[in-house]
Design a protein around this motif. Structure first.
Motif, PDB file in Angstrom:
ATOM      1  N   GLU A 190       0.830  -1.206   0.000  1.00  0.00           N
ATOM      2  CA  GLU A 190       0.000   0.000   0.000  1.00  0.00           C
ATOM      3  C   GLU A 190       0.865   1.258   0.000  1.00  0.00           C
ATOM      4  O   GLU A 190       0.549   2.249  -0.681  1.00  0.00           O
ATOM      5  N   ALA A 191       1.973   1.230   0.756  1.00  0.00           N
ATOM      6  CA  ALA A 191       2.889   2.379   0.766  1.00  0.00           C
ATOM      7  C   ALA A 191       3.537   2.568  -0.596  1.00  0.00           C
ATOM      8  O   ALA A 191       3.750   3.689  -1.049  1.00  0.00           O
ATOM      9  N   MET A 192       3.853   1.465  -1.270  1.00  0.00           N
ATOM     10  CA  MET A 192       4.425   1.556  -2.610  1.00  0.00           C
ATOM     11  C   MET A 192       3.414   2.133  -3.597  1.00  0.00           C
ATOM     12  O   MET A 192       3.758   2.980  -4.434  1.00  0.00           O
ATOM     13  N   ALA A 193       2.170   1.699  -3.496  1.00  0.00           N
ATOM     14  CA  ALA A 193       1.123   2.246  -4.357  1.00  0.00           C
ATOM     15  C   ALA A 193       0.924   3.732  -4.077  1.00  0.00           C
ATOM     16  O   ALA A 193       0.749   4.536  -5.010  1.00  0.00           O
ATOM     17  N   SER A 194       0.941   4.107  -2.819  1.00  0.00           N
ATOM     18  CA  SER A 194       0.797   5.520  -2.446  1.00  0.00           C
ATOM     19  C   SER A 194       1.955   6.354  -2.986  1.00  0.00           C
ATOM     20  O   SER A 194       1.763   7.490  -3.451  1.00  0.00           O
ATOM     21  N   PHE A 195       3.163   5.790  -2.945  1.00  0.00           N
ATOM     22  CA  PHE A 195       4.345   6.471  -3.474  1.00  0.00           C
ATOM     23  C   PHE A 195       4.186   6.743  -4.967  1.00  0.00           C
ATOM     24  O   PHE A 195       4.472   7.839  -5.455  1.00  0.00           O
ATOM     25  N   GLU A 204      10.836  16.515 -13.122  1.00  0.00           N
ATOM     26  CA  GLU A 204       9.680  15.717 -13.517  1.00  0.00           C
ATOM     27  C   GLU A 204       9.946  14.271 -13.150  1.00  0.00           C
ATOM     28  O   GLU A 204      10.942  13.676 -13.561  1.00  0.00           O
ATOM     29  N   LYS A 205       9.049  13.694 -12.359  1.00  0.00           N
ATOM     30  CA  LYS A 205       9.182  12.307 -11.928  1.00  0.00           C
ATOM     31  C   LYS A 205       8.514  11.404 -12.967  1.00  0.00           C
ATOM     32  O   LYS A 205       7.303  11.427 -13.149  1.00  0.00           O
ATOM     33  N   LEU A 206       9.324  10.608 -13.670  1.00  0.00           N
ATOM     34  CA  LEU A 206       8.828   9.805 -14.783  1.00  0.00           C
ATOM     35  C   LEU A 206       8.663   8.339 -14.405  1.00  0.00           C
ATOM     36  O   LEU A 206       9.470   7.773 -13.670  1.00  0.00           O
ATOM     37  N   SER A 207       7.603   7.746 -14.938  1.00  0.00           N
ATOM     38  CA  SER A 207       7.369   6.308 -14.856  1.00  0.00           C
ATOM     39  C   SER A 207       6.820   5.845 -16.192  1.00  0.00           C
ATOM     40  O   SER A 207       6.033   6.560 -16.832  1.00  0.00           O
ATOM     41  N   TYR A 244       4.009  10.642  -6.436  1.00  0.00           N
ATOM     42  CA  TYR A 244       5.112  11.203  -7.221  1.00  0.00           C
ATOM     43  C   TYR A 244       4.955  11.035  -8.728  1.00  0.00           C
ATOM     44  O   TYR A 244       5.479  11.843  -9.493  1.00  0.00           O
ATOM     45  N   TYR A 245       4.256  10.002  -9.165  1.00  0.00           N
ATOM     46  CA  TYR A 245       4.127   9.752 -10.605  1.00  0.00           C
ATOM     47  C   TYR A 245       2.705   9.960 -11.129  1.00  0.00           C
ATOM     48  O   TYR A 245       2.491   9.895 -12.342  1.00  0.00           O
ATOM     49  N   LYS A 246       1.758  10.150 -10.186  1.00  0.00           N
ATOM     50  CA  LYS A 246       0.329  10.269 -10.562  1.00  0.00           C
ATOM     51  C   LYS A 246      -0.141   9.001 -11.274  1.00  0.00           C
ATOM     52  O   LYS A 246      -0.951   9.042 -12.199  1.00  0.00           O
ATOM     53  N   VAL A 247       0.360   7.868 -10.820  1.00  0.00           N
ATOM     54  CA  VAL A 247       0.015   6.561 -11.376  1.00  0.00           C
ATOM     55  C   VAL A 247      -0.748   5.774 -10.311  1.00  0.00           C
ATOM     56  O   VAL A 247      -0.297   5.682  -9.162  1.00  0.00           O
ATOM     57  N   ILE A 248      -1.897   5.216 -10.695  1.00  0.00           N
ATOM     58  CA  ILE A 248      -2.699   4.416  -9.781  1.00  0.00           C
ATOM     59  C   ILE A 248      -2.376   2.940  -9.990  1.00  0.00           C
ATOM     60  O   ILE A 248      -2.540   2.405 -11.093  1.00  0.00           O
ATOM     61  N   LEU A 249      -1.913   2.285  -8.932  1.00  0.00           N
ATOM     62  CA  LEU A 249      -1.595   0.857  -8.971  1.00  0.00           C
ATOM     63  C   LEU A 249      -2.428   0.117  -7.932  1.00  0.00           C
ATOM     64  O   LEU A 249      -2.671   0.638  -6.836  1.00  0.00           O
ATOM     65  N   ASP A 250      -2.838  -1.082  -8.268  1.00  0.00           N
ATOM     66  CA  ASP A 250      -3.548  -1.936  -7.332  1.00  0.00           C
ATOM     67  C   ASP A 250      -2.512  -2.649  -6.459  1.00  0.00           C
ATOM     68  O   ASP A 250      -1.751  -3.483  -6.966  1.00  0.00           O
ATOM     69  N   PRO A 251      -2.477  -2.341  -5.155  1.00  0.00           N
ATOM     70  CA  PRO A 251      -1.431  -2.942  -4.314  1.00  0.00           C
ATOM     71  C   PRO A 251      -1.562  -4.452  -4.160  1.00  0.00           C
ATOM     72  O   PRO A 251      -0.599  -5.122  -3.792  1.00  0.00           O
TER      73      PRO A 251
END
Length: 387
Positions: free
Chosen positions: A76-81, A215-218, A85-92
């Motif tokens: 969950e902390a990784m998803a929140s990170f 700019e934080k890129l992913s 920072y990247y404005k990317v939504i991940l399912d933890p």
């Protein structure tokens, strides 16, 4: 005599493992070596991280085997990170696997997807472990060139012209190591499209994006990337926790499940206290990262004095832990230059050629060096030039 596996004939011991033994022997002999060769942060983690580790060690669960998927709160902390920072939504639950350092992910991905003879596109210059993991799987490492003319980014037209028969994976690394090139979303869009057209699994190795880059890129910021791309990330550089060995792999659930088949046969879960400390780090306020960036920017300015004092040409870059420099035409042997700098000035840096043929004629300075030591470097290079 017991014979080793044939696969070991294709790789050498990691350069820094060998070279750092020489550095240690010089230190033991009394030489005042300053190590500006490796990206091992010398700064401390955020203040609340160590207390979180200590507190966790008192928990009755601390000494037990842990889940291969890590603690739910870590994912969950990784998803929140990623969201912050990247404005990317991940399912933890489905799109993140914690790793014991992102380097683990390189070998696990290779083992999960490569058969002997498969092709792998590898950046040149690039992180040597991409090629080593490929060769240990008895697959074919196919370098693609990065150079100053292209801003150290892939030439997509040239990639389309390559013989890609049997190619299964492609490694990319933006922001880039060793060059510091930031990359951009347009590059990622082109790479995702290329991977879809060629049915190649794309992996972006992304440990530097939160160190000095505005700019934080992913890769996951690109629509459709989940179809063809995985991403590795790490707390090592971002939060000064390289020795903690905590990273993450993100991507589509079915792809991660294949990697998990390998991982679950290679370890028995990450230490509970380490996970709790990593949760604390990932939840750190952005202002802490901004202060780290200020420290590295101050070091960068000082290190440029060393670089100019040696007559080198630094490549412009906006962040990261390194400065990539071109040698003058008269000093094109980068390993020889590094050896003379080490023995004449007692300064250790990395030769560019260890990262691939396109790195020949370049050297890399690490910013993981205290300002007092960088000032000593400035003094040393002003006293005696390397001819």
């Amino acid at each position: 005599m017991i014979q080793t596996a044939h696969r070991l004939e294709t790789i050498q011991e990691y350069y820094f493992a060998t070279k750092l033994r020489e550095v240690r022997s010089l230190l033991a002999a009394g030489h005042p070596i300053i190590n500006a060769g490796i990206g091992s942060p010398d700064l401390a983690p955020p203040d609340h991280v160590i207390p979180a580790l200590i507190h966790a060690m008192q928990d009755e669960k601390a000494n037990s085997y842990q889940s291969y998927m890590g603690l739910p709160e870590l994912r969950e902390a990784m998803a929140s990170f990623y969201k912050r920072y990247y404005k990317v939504i991940l399912d933890p639950e489905k799109q993140i696997i914690p790793l014991m350092g992102s380097k683990e992910g390189i070998s696990h991905i290779s083992l999960a997807f490569l058969n002997p003879g498969d092709g792998v596109l590898i950046p040149d210059p690039g992180y040597p472990t991409y090629a080593s993991a490929t060769k240990l799987c008895e697959a074919r490492a196919l370098p693609y060139q990065l150079n100053a003319a292209s801003g150290w980014m892939p030439d997509l037209e040239a990639l389309h012209q390559m013989d890609l028969s049997g190619v299964k994976l492609m490694w990319v690394n933006y922001p880039n190591m060793p060059t510091g090139a930031a990359g951009d979303k347009e590059l990622f869009k082109g790479l995702v499209q290329f991977a879809k057209q060629k049915n190649i699994l794309l992996i972006n190795d992304n440990p530097y994006s939160c160190v000095g880059y505005p700019e934080k890129l992913s890769i996951h910021q690109i629509n459709g990337s989940m179809d063809v791309a995985l991403e590795l990330n790490s707390i090592s550089k971002t939060f000064n926790m390289a020795g903690w060995r905590v990273g993450m792999m993100t991507g589509r659930e079915d792809l991660l499940q294949q990697v998990l088949k390998v991982k679950t046969n290679m370890d028995s879960g990450m230490f509970y206290g380490t996970q709790k400390g990593a949760v604390a780090a990932l939840n750190t306020e952005a202002s802490w990262l901004e202060k780290q960036d200020e420290i590295y920017e101050s070091r960068r300015k000082l290190m440029l004095q060393v670089i100019h004092g040696l007559g080198l040409q630094p490549i412009e870059q906006s962040g990261g832990l390194f400065i990539w420099c071109a040698l003058p035409a008269a000093l094109k042997d980068d390993k020889n230059f590094v050896d003379r700098l080490l023995h004449d000035h007692h300064i250790f840096i990395a030769p560019g050629s260890i990262f691939g043929s396109q790195g020949a004629g370049y050297v890399r300075f690490s910013l993981c060096v205290k300002e007092a030591d960088i000032k000593s470097m400035i003094h040393r290079v002003s006293k005696k030039a390397i001819a």
